[in-house]
Motif scaffolding. Sequence first.
Motif, PDB file in Angstrom:
ATOM      1  N   HIS A   2      22.370  12.166   1.031  1.00  0.00           N
ATOM      2  CA  HIS A   2      21.413  11.733   1.463  1.00  0.00           C
ATOM      3  C   HIS A   2      20.394  12.062  -0.101  1.00  0.00           C
ATOM      4  O   HIS A   2      20.495  13.449  -0.544  1.00  0.00           O
ATOM      5  CB  HIS A   2      20.659  12.294   2.280  1.00  0.00           C
ATOM      6  N   VAL A   3      19.347  10.774  -0.157  1.00  0.00           N
ATOM      7  CA  VAL A   3      18.487  10.762  -1.102  1.00  0.00           C
ATOM      8  C   VAL A   3      17.650  10.606  -0.697  1.00  0.00           C
ATOM      9  O   VAL A   3      16.970   9.945  -0.213  1.00  0.00           O
ATOM     10  CB  VAL A   3      19.049   9.996  -2.295  1.00  0.00           C
ATOM     11  N   LEU A   4      16.505  10.951  -1.748  1.00  0.00           N
ATOM     12  CA  LEU A   4      15.213  11.478  -0.677  1.00  0.00           C
ATOM     13  C   LEU A   4      14.189  10.808  -1.665  1.00  0.00           C
ATOM     14  O   LEU A   4      13.897  12.289  -3.423  1.00  0.00           O
ATOM     15  CB  LEU A   4      14.715  12.417  -0.572  1.00  0.00           C
ATOM     16  N   VAL A   5      13.445   9.875  -1.967  1.00  0.00           N
ATOM     17  CA  VAL A   5      12.313   9.692  -3.065  1.00  0.00           C
ATOM     18  C   VAL A   5      11.272   9.825  -2.782  1.00  0.00           C
ATOM     19  O   VAL A   5      10.579   9.235  -1.474  1.00  0.00           O
ATOM     20  CB  VAL A   5      12.836   7.757  -3.352  1.00  0.00           C
ATOM     21  N   ILE A   6       9.905  10.780  -3.535  1.00  0.00           N
ATOM     22  CA  ILE A   6       8.488  10.197  -3.031  1.00  0.00           C
ATOM     23  C   ILE A   6       7.692   9.950  -4.282  1.00  0.00           C
ATOM     24  O   ILE A   6       8.501  10.010  -5.476  1.00  0.00           O
ATOM     25  CB  ILE A   6       8.467  11.858  -2.265  1.00  0.00           C
ATOM     26  N   TYR A   7       7.126   9.521  -4.312  1.00  0.00           N
ATOM     27  CA  TYR A   7       6.427   8.913  -5.667  1.00  0.00           C
ATOM     28  C   TYR A   7       4.757   9.295  -5.093  1.00  0.00           C
ATOM     29  O   TYR A   7       4.062   9.026  -4.543  1.00  0.00           O
ATOM     30  CB  TYR A   7       6.633   7.918  -6.131  1.00  0.00           C
ATOM     31  N   ASP A   8       4.291   9.184  -6.269  1.00  0.00           N
ATOM     32  CA  ASP A   8       2.444   9.183  -6.181  1.00  0.00           C
ATOM     33  C   ASP A   8       2.410   8.553  -7.737  1.00  0.00           C
ATOM     34  O   ASP A   8       2.601   8.507  -8.829  1.00  0.00           O
ATOM     35  CB  ASP A   8       2.411  10.460  -6.991  1.00  0.00           C
ATOM     36  N   ILE A   9       2.090   6.874  -7.191  1.00  0.00           N
ATOM     37  CA  ILE A   9       1.294   6.117  -8.483  1.00  0.00           C
ATOM     38  C   ILE A   9       0.607   5.395  -8.186  1.00  0.00           C
ATOM     39  O   ILE A   9       0.557   4.929  -6.695  1.00  0.00           O
ATOM     40  CB  ILE A   9       3.332   5.022  -8.238  1.00  0.00           C
ATOM     41  N   THR A  10      -0.940   5.105  -8.596  1.00  0.00           N
ATOM     42  CA  THR A  10      -2.043   4.323  -8.354  1.00  0.00           C
ATOM     43  C   THR A  10      -1.292   2.613  -8.720  1.00  0.00           C
ATOM     44  O   THR A  10      -1.825   2.445  -7.232  1.00  0.00           O
ATOM     45  CB  THR A  10      -2.614   5.050  -9.172  1.00  0.00           C
ATOM     46  N   PRO A  11      -1.383   2.287  -9.391  1.00  0.00           N
ATOM     47  CA  PRO A  11      -1.618   0.727  -9.605  1.00  0.00           C
ATOM     48  C   PRO A  11      -0.409   0.343  -8.036  1.00  0.00           C
ATOM     49  O   PRO A  11       0.750   0.777  -8.165  1.00  0.00           O
ATOM     50  CB  PRO A  11      -0.876   0.314 -10.776  1.00  0.00           C
ATOM     51  N   ASP A  12      -0.906  -0.660  -7.534  1.00  0.00           N
ATOM     52  CA  ASP A  12      -0.529  -1.443  -6.218  1.00  0.00           C
ATOM     53  C   ASP A  12       0.809  -1.910  -6.941  1.00  0.00           C
ATOM     54  O   ASP A  12       2.019  -1.601  -6.183  1.00  0.00           O
ATOM     55  CB  ASP A  12      -1.608  -2.064  -5.714  1.00  0.00           C
ATOM     56  N   ASN A  13       0.376  -3.006  -8.051  1.00  0.00           N
ATOM     57  CA  ASN A  13       2.067  -3.445  -7.568  1.00  0.00           C
ATOM     58  C   ASN A  13       3.306  -2.729  -8.625  1.00  0.00           C
ATOM     59  O   ASN A  13       4.140  -2.816  -8.118  1.00  0.00           O
ATOM     60  CB  ASN A  13       1.198  -4.820  -9.829  1.00  0.00           C
ATOM     61  N   ILE A  14       3.161  -1.406  -9.242  1.00  0.00           N
ATOM     62  CA  ILE A  14       4.420  -0.381  -9.299  1.00  0.00           C
ATOM     63  C   ILE A  14       4.923   0.193  -8.075  1.00  0.00           C
ATOM     64  O   ILE A  14       5.435   0.160  -8.238  1.00  0.00           O
ATOM     65  CB  ILE A  14       3.585   0.303 -10.377  1.00  0.00           C
ATOM     66  N   ARG A  15       3.668   0.671  -7.603  1.00  0.00           N
ATOM     67  CA  ARG A  15       4.034   0.771  -6.162  1.00  0.00           C
ATOM     68  C   ARG A  15       4.803   0.741  -5.188  1.00  0.00           C
ATOM     69  O   ARG A  15       5.765   0.689  -5.197  1.00  0.00           O
ATOM     70  CB  ARG A  15       2.968   0.817  -6.357  1.00  0.00           C
ATOM     71  N   PHE A  16       4.480  -1.164  -5.597  1.00  0.00           N
ATOM     72  CA  PHE A  16       5.716  -2.191  -4.840  1.00  0.00           C
ATOM     73  C   PHE A  16       6.215  -2.269  -5.233  1.00  0.00           C
ATOM     74  O   PHE A  16       7.607  -2.632  -4.696  1.00  0.00           O
ATOM     75  CB  PHE A  16       4.810  -2.935  -5.040  1.00  0.00           C
ATOM     76  N   LYS A  17       7.015  -2.616  -6.765  1.00  0.00           N
ATOM     77  CA  LYS A  17       8.054  -2.651  -7.797  1.00  0.00           C
ATOM     78  C   LYS A  17       8.876  -1.048  -7.080  1.00  0.00           C
ATOM     79  O   LYS A  17       9.900  -1.328  -7.139  1.00  0.00           O
ATOM     80  CB  LYS A  17       7.545  -2.673  -9.043  1.00  0.00           C
ATOM     81  N   VAL A  18       8.237   0.451  -7.430  1.00  0.00           N
ATOM     82  CA  VAL A  18       8.979   0.917  -6.664  1.00  0.00           C
ATOM     83  C   VAL A  18       9.707   0.888  -5.505  1.00  0.00           C
ATOM     84  O   VAL A  18      10.961   0.918  -5.131  1.00  0.00           O
ATOM     85  CB  VAL A  18       8.295   2.662  -7.041  1.00  0.00           C
ATOM     86  N   ALA A  19       9.004   0.430  -4.718  1.00  0.00           N
ATOM     87  CA  ALA A  19       9.119   0.478  -2.893  1.00  0.00           C
ATOM     88  C   ALA A  19      10.504  -0.839  -3.134  1.00  0.00           C
ATOM     89  O   ALA A  19      10.983  -0.464  -2.580  1.00  0.00           O
ATOM     90  CB  ALA A  19       8.221   0.442  -2.262  1.00  0.00           C
ATOM     91  N   GLY A  20      10.478  -1.628  -3.551  1.00  0.00           N
ATOM     92  CA  GLY A  20      11.188  -2.539  -3.583  1.00  0.00           C
ATOM     93  C   GLY A  20      13.003  -1.801  -4.745  1.00  0.00           C
ATOM     94  O   GLY A  20      13.289  -2.148  -4.217  1.00  0.00           O
ATOM     95  N   ILE A  21      12.931  -1.600  -5.818  1.00  0.00           N
ATOM     96  CA  ILE A  21      13.895  -1.168  -6.030  1.00  0.00           C
ATOM     97  C   ILE A  21      14.573   0.129  -4.843  1.00  0.00           C
ATOM     98  O   ILE A  21      15.476   0.432  -4.939  1.00  0.00           O
ATOM     99  CB  ILE A  21      13.560   0.175  -7.498  1.00  0.00           C
ATOM    100  N   CYS A  22      13.494   1.162  -4.708  1.00  0.00           N
ATOM    101  CA  CYS A  22      14.310   2.637  -3.405  1.00  0.00           C
ATOM    102  C   CYS A  22      15.385   1.250  -2.406  1.00  0.00           C
ATOM    103  O   CYS A  22      16.165   1.697  -1.916  1.00  0.00           O
ATOM    104  CB  CYS A  22      13.430   2.503  -2.652  1.00  0.00           C
ATOM    105  N   LYS A  23      14.493  -0.339  -1.655  1.00  0.00           N
ATOM    106  CA  LYS A  23      14.720  -0.764  -0.771  1.00  0.00           C
ATOM    107  C   LYS A  23      16.464  -1.345  -1.494  1.00  0.00           C
ATOM    108  O   LYS A  23      17.699  -1.683  -0.579  1.00  0.00           O
ATOM    109  CB  LYS A  23      14.314  -1.708  -0.328  1.00  0.00           C
ATOM    110  N   ASP A  24      15.852  -2.323  -2.886  1.00  0.00           N
ATOM    111  CA  ASP A  24      17.202  -2.728  -3.011  1.00  0.00           C
ATOM    112  C   ASP A  24      18.555  -1.786  -2.987  1.00  0.00           C
ATOM    113  O   ASP A  24      20.044  -1.829  -2.679  1.00  0.00           O
ATOM    114  CB  ASP A  24      17.372  -3.143  -4.304  1.00  0.00           C
ATOM    115  N   PHE A  25      18.512  -0.396  -3.315  1.00  0.00           N
ATOM    116  CA  PHE A  25      19.859   0.672  -2.908  1.00  0.00           C
ATOM    117  C   PHE A  25      19.661   1.455  -1.769  1.00  0.00           C
ATOM    118  O   PHE A  25      20.870   2.475  -1.422  1.00  0.00           O
ATOM    119  CB  PHE A  25      19.041   1.701  -4.187  1.00  0.00           C
ATOM    120  N   GLY A  26      19.210   0.462  -0.794  1.00  0.00           N
ATOM    121  CA  GLY A  26      19.560   0.966   0.708  1.00  0.00           C
ATOM    122  C   GLY A  26      18.895   1.938   0.753  1.00  0.00           C
ATOM    123  O   GLY A  26      18.980   1.796   2.355  1.00  0.00           O
ATOM    124  N   LEU A  27      17.893   2.106   0.943  1.00  0.00           N
ATOM    125  CA  LEU A  27      16.727   3.251   1.209  1.00  0.00           C
ATOM    126  C   LEU A  27      15.696   2.920   1.817  1.00  0.00           C
ATOM    127  O   LEU A  27      15.444   1.457   1.969  1.00  0.00           O
ATOM    128  CB  LEU A  27      15.953   3.791   0.080  1.00  0.00           C
TER     129      LEU A  27
END
Lengths: 92, 92
Positions: A2-27
């Motif tokens: 299991h992999v747990l990814v937690i993040y603390d990122i201020t700019p909305d667009n980067i935060r959305f991008k990070v969420a998108g990558i997590c989803k791309d990898f099946g999280l």
Amino acid sequence: MHVLVIYDITPDNIRFKVAGICKDFGLVRIQKSAFLGIMTSERRKEMKARLERAIRGVKGNIQIFQIPEPYVSLREIIGEIEEYEEGGDLVF
Amino acid sequence: MHVLVIYDITPDNIRFKVAGICKDFGLVRIQKSAFLGIMTSERRKEMKARLERAIRGVKGNIQIFQIPEPYVSLREIIGEIEEYEEGGDLVF
């Protein structure tokens, strides 16, 4: 593993991008800024490389934990996990 | 055992309260809404009870993971962890 990814990122667009990558990898989203799922070591490295590119030069951090199966089941949840996505992407 | 607490709570005052409880139990802030540290099972149960009282009736959730030592060392950090607290409470 299991992999747990937690993040603390201020700019909305980067935060959305990070969420998108997590989803791309099946999280699966378990909080606004936390994703959990199963992944091979190889895939985790690929994901890490994409996440590194995504937040380059941005203030913030992403932390990736590896939690083996018997321990991930010990997770305790207080309160209600909302459904963070419309349709499809259910929390577990 | 290492304990990781992550939370997703909207009201500021409750979020501050939750952070305070994590600190009271010796956890160290690693992100705005994430704390990590070592704790006995007994102490974790005490903390959980306090966290439950703190967020009763509030929209949001707190998730407590138990991660054994060899795995917590596998944590990967992308970007910079800022110092979330002035003085004292350093990140690790």
